[in-house]
Structures are given as structure tokens and as C-alpha cells.
Design a protein around this motif. Sequence first.
Motif, PDB file in Angstrom:
ATOM      1  N   ASP A 219       0.838  -1.211   0.000  1.00 55.77           N
ATOM      2  CA  ASP A 219       0.000   0.000   0.000  1.00 55.77           C
ATOM      3  C   ASP A 219       0.872   1.260   0.000  1.00 55.77           C
ATOM      4  O   ASP A 219       0.541   2.259  -0.645  1.00 55.77           O
ATOM      5  CB  ASP A 219      -0.929   0.018   1.219  1.00 55.77           C
ATOM      6  CG  ASP A 219      -2.043  -1.018   1.097  1.00 55.77           C
ATOM      7  OD1 ASP A 219      -2.188  -1.600   0.001  1.00 55.77           O
ATOM      8  OD2 ASP A 219      -2.748  -1.257   2.099  1.00 55.77           O
ATOM      9  N   TRP A 220       1.985   1.214   0.744  1.00 59.44           N
ATOM     10  CA  TRP A 220       2.872   2.392   0.807  1.00 59.44           C
ATOM     11  C   TRP A 220       3.509   2.667  -0.556  1.00 59.44           C
ATOM     12  O   TRP A 220       3.558   3.813  -1.016  1.00 59.44           O
ATOM     13  CB  TRP A 220       3.957   2.164   1.877  1.00 59.44           C
ATOM     14  CG  TRP A 220       4.911   3.313   2.003  1.00 59.44           C
ATOM     15  CD1 TRP A 220       6.224   3.332   1.674  1.00 59.44           C
ATOM     16  CD2 TRP A 220       4.595   4.632   2.492  1.00 59.44           C
ATOM     17  NE1 TRP A 220       6.762   4.572   1.916  1.00 59.44           N
ATOM     18  CE2 TRP A 220       5.785   5.383   2.423  1.00 59.44           C
ATOM     19  CE3 TRP A 220       3.443   5.236   2.972  1.00 59.44           C
ATOM     20  CZ2 TRP A 220       5.847   6.722   2.812  1.00 59.44           C
ATOM     21  CZ3 TRP A 220       3.507   6.571   3.360  1.00 59.44           C
ATOM     22  CH2 TRP A 220       4.698   7.300   3.277  1.00 59.44           C
ATOM     23  N   LYS A 222       2.307   1.859  -3.451  1.00 57.84           N
ATOM     24  CA  LYS A 222       1.254   2.386  -4.346  1.00 57.84           C
ATOM     25  C   LYS A 222       0.979   3.860  -4.040  1.00 57.84           C
ATOM     26  O   LYS A 222       0.865   4.684  -4.942  1.00 57.84           O
ATOM     27  CB  LYS A 222      -0.044   1.588  -4.157  1.00 57.84           C
ATOM     28  CG  LYS A 222      -0.166   0.438  -5.128  1.00 57.84           C
ATOM     29  CD  LYS A 222      -1.545  -0.183  -5.055  1.00 57.84           C
ATOM     30  CE  LYS A 222      -1.436  -1.592  -4.504  1.00 57.84           C
ATOM     31  NZ  LYS A 222      -2.634  -2.132  -3.930  1.00 57.84           N
ATOM     32  N   ALA A 223       0.871   4.190  -2.757  1.00 56.00           N
ATOM     33  CA  ALA A 223       0.542   5.570  -2.367  1.00 56.00           C
ATOM     34  C   ALA A 223       1.631   6.545  -2.799  1.00 56.00           C
ATOM     35  O   ALA A 223       1.351   7.678  -3.183  1.00 56.00           O
ATOM     36  CB  ALA A 223       0.340   5.648  -0.855  1.00 56.00           C
ATOM     37  N   MET A 224       2.887   6.112  -2.744  1.00 55.50           N
ATOM     38  CA  MET A 224       4.006   6.991  -3.095  1.00 55.50           C
ATOM     39  C   MET A 224       4.249   7.062  -4.610  1.00 55.50           C
ATOM     40  O   MET A 224       4.586   8.111  -5.145  1.00 55.50           O
ATOM     41  CB  MET A 224       5.308   6.490  -2.425  1.00 55.50           C
ATOM     42  CG  MET A 224       5.352   6.670  -0.935  1.00 55.50           C
ATOM     43  SD  MET A 224       5.318   8.426  -0.479  1.00 55.50           S
ATOM     44  CE  MET A 224       3.632   8.588   0.073  1.00 55.50           C
ATOM     45  N   GLY A 226       2.396   6.750  -7.541  1.00 50.41           N
ATOM     46  CA  GLY A 226       1.591   7.558  -8.472  1.00 50.41           C
ATOM     47  C   GLY A 226       1.914   9.044  -8.387  1.00 50.41           C
ATOM     48  O   GLY A 226       2.348   9.658  -9.383  1.00 50.41           O
ATOM     49  N   PRO A 227       1.719   9.662  -7.199  1.00 49.08           N
ATOM     50  CA  PRO A 227       1.998  11.106  -7.099  1.00 49.08           C
ATOM     51  C   PRO A 227       3.446  11.453  -7.424  1.00 49.08           C
ATOM     52  O   PRO A 227       3.726  12.472  -8.036  1.00 49.08           O
ATOM     53  CB  PRO A 227       1.690  11.423  -5.628  1.00 49.08           C
ATOM     54  CG  PRO A 227       0.816  10.305  -5.165  1.00 49.08           C
ATOM     55  CD  PRO A 227       1.181   9.096  -5.974  1.00 49.08           C
ATOM     56  N   SER A 228       4.392  10.593  -7.023  1.00 53.15           N
ATOM     57  CA  SER A 228       5.792  10.973  -7.225  1.00 53.15           C
ATOM     58  C   SER A 228       6.169  10.960  -8.710  1.00 53.15           C
ATOM     59  O   SER A 228       6.876  11.854  -9.170  1.00 53.15           O
ATOM     60  CB  SER A 228       6.720  10.109  -6.373  1.00 53.15           C
ATOM     61  OG  SER A 228       7.300   9.102  -7.125  1.00 53.15           O
TER      62      SER A 228
END
Length: 302
Positions: A219-220, A222-224, A226-228
Motif C-alpha cells: 500500500d505504501w 502504491k501511495a508513493m 503515483g503522485p511521485s
Amino acid sequence: MTANTTDKTLETASEKTPVTLLGLGAMGTALARAWLAAGHPLTVWNRTPGRAAGVAAEGAKVAGSAAEAVAASTLVVVCLLDDSSVGEALADTDLAGKDLVNLTTTDPAQARARAEWARERGARYLDGGIMAVPPMIGVPEAGGYVFYSGAGELFEQHRETLAVPAGTTYVGEDAGHAALHDVALLSAMYGMFAGATHAFALIRKENIDPVAFAPLLGDWIKAMAGPSVTQTARQLATGEYGKDVVSSLAMQVAGTPTFLATAEQQGVSPELIGPYFALMRRCLTESSGEEDLTGVVDLLLR
Ligand code: NDP
């Protein structure tokens, strides 16, 4: 089956573009099955003839030679081990007037050279990079797709047929660009594997269940991710590396001793993560520190 249904089946089959496929390895066989299931007349050839028995039973016509297979259809797809096997397999075939689609994994220079080689033999050429494994072929919900580049008019003409095994993403006339997109995405994947490997190593000797840890890690990432990548892309496109910075390079470099100390405490080699930290430090010496990590991209360019 009623006479009516038989007529309809024949009618549909005859409307579908005939395809010739060279190569019945794991990927070639999956491609063959997808085209057969969609009703495309399919001619196949494989260097080791025994491997064609399965798809022959499903309706493929088996050619006795690569030359015979190529002669059978205008659209010729090859999915072989590597670029040299493509050269060997097509050596004695007549490619004049053919639409050659090469789904063999190659590097960009090989793809460009193969496009020129095909042009000299009178064929239109499309190169492909498959972003899927065989079980994803012919299963649209699995999300697999193929990068295509090269002759745009070939792609447009055969778009529907090419979309049968997997999704299609055309990335331009340069025949090397499909391979380049393929390798760029897979390189990012290996970088991600490297990070996850280091994370698992950090917890390996502790009483921490890797199975419970996995969703936290997944999950971490994935969360990092896309935006990065979106932020990096915007900064590269505009040249404004200091715009919309959330975590400055100076702050991130200041944090690296914590990561290295933790690796040391856990008895984990820094050989995966260390080179990236070294690049971050070098980047900081050449920038104001108010930027984030985008400058590292330029440091890699030779
Ligand atoms: P396999 O190893 O299963 O099959 C290789 C195929 O190439 C066989 O048909 C083999 O024939 C043929 N071949 C090898 N050398 C020659 C030669 N000199 N002349 C003629 N034919 C030759 O590989 P895959 O089918 O899995 O992969 C095919 C391509 O697809 C590769 O470029 C691969 O990178 C790419 N790909 C594969 C993926 C996968 O997960 N499998 C994922 C994405 C891309 P023979 O049966 O006679 O040995």
C-alpha cells in the motif's frame, strides 16, 4: 448446431483478418489461442514442429516452413526468443507486401535495425513490447497490453486484430520506442523490487510476520508511486524543479544516515539503497536543496 448457426459462424470467421504467427513458445501459444478463440483464421509455424499440435487441434493451420507460413497471410506476427531468432526464422521468407509485427523482446537499436531490414524487403513494420505474461493474454480484465511503435498506418489498419490478445498502446513512428517504453517500465519495476527487497531484509531477523508486513509495504509503494512519478514528470517537462516541492532534497539527504544506521543495526547490506543515497547527496551539492529528487534523473545522463 443448426444450419443457420453454421452459416453465421463461417461468415464471422471469413470476415476476420487472417493471421500468420511464427513462434509457439509460452507467449506465442497464448497469442495463437486468443486469435483462434476470436475466430481469426490462423496459420502457425514453430521451429520445433511438435509444439504446434495443441493449437492445431484448436483450428490453426500448421505450415511446413516459415516461408509457407509467411506466404499464407498479409499480417505476419513473430514472437520468438530474441532478435537473432527473428533474423534466422525470416531469412528465407518473402516479406514483400507483408505487414510484419514483431512481438519479440528486443532493445531499441535492434528494433530500429529490424524495421529498416523489413523496409528493405518490402514489408511494413510494427514493433511490439508485451506488458503481460501468458496467462493474461486473451483475458481483457487482466489488464495486459502491448506497446506498439513503427508504421502508424499498419497499426491503424490492424488495430482490431492486434487488440484481440491484449490491449494496445501505440507510442509513435520510431520503431525503437515500443522497446524503450517496455524497458523503461520494467526497469522501474526492478527498482521497486530492489526497494521491497531491502525492506524485507530489514525486518527479516525480527519477530515481524512478513505476511502481515506485505500489505503495509504494498500500500505504501502504491501511495508513493503515483503522485511521485506525476510530480517528477511535470518538473522534467517544465524545467521547474523547485515547483510544488513537498519534501526538499536537503531534508531527505539529512534523513539518509537514519536509513543507513538502521540497515547497520539490522545487519543488512546497504548495497541496494546506498547508490541511490550517493546520487541524492551528489545532487544536493549541485542544487539549492530546495528542489526535490528530480535532479537525480539528469545526474544519470551520460
Ligand atoms: P519461449 O522460450 O517459451 O519460446 C521461444 C520461442 O522462440 C519458441 O517458439 C522457440 O522455438 C523460438 N526460437 C528460439 N530460437 C529460435 C531460432 N533460432 N529460430 C526459430 N525459432 C526460435 O519464450 P516465450 O514464448 O515466453 O517468449 C517469446 C517472446 O515474448 C520473447 O521475446 C519474450 O521476451 C517475450 N515475452 C515473454 C513473456 C513471458 O512471460 N513469457 C512476457 C513478455 C514478453 P522452439 O520451440 O523450436 O524452441
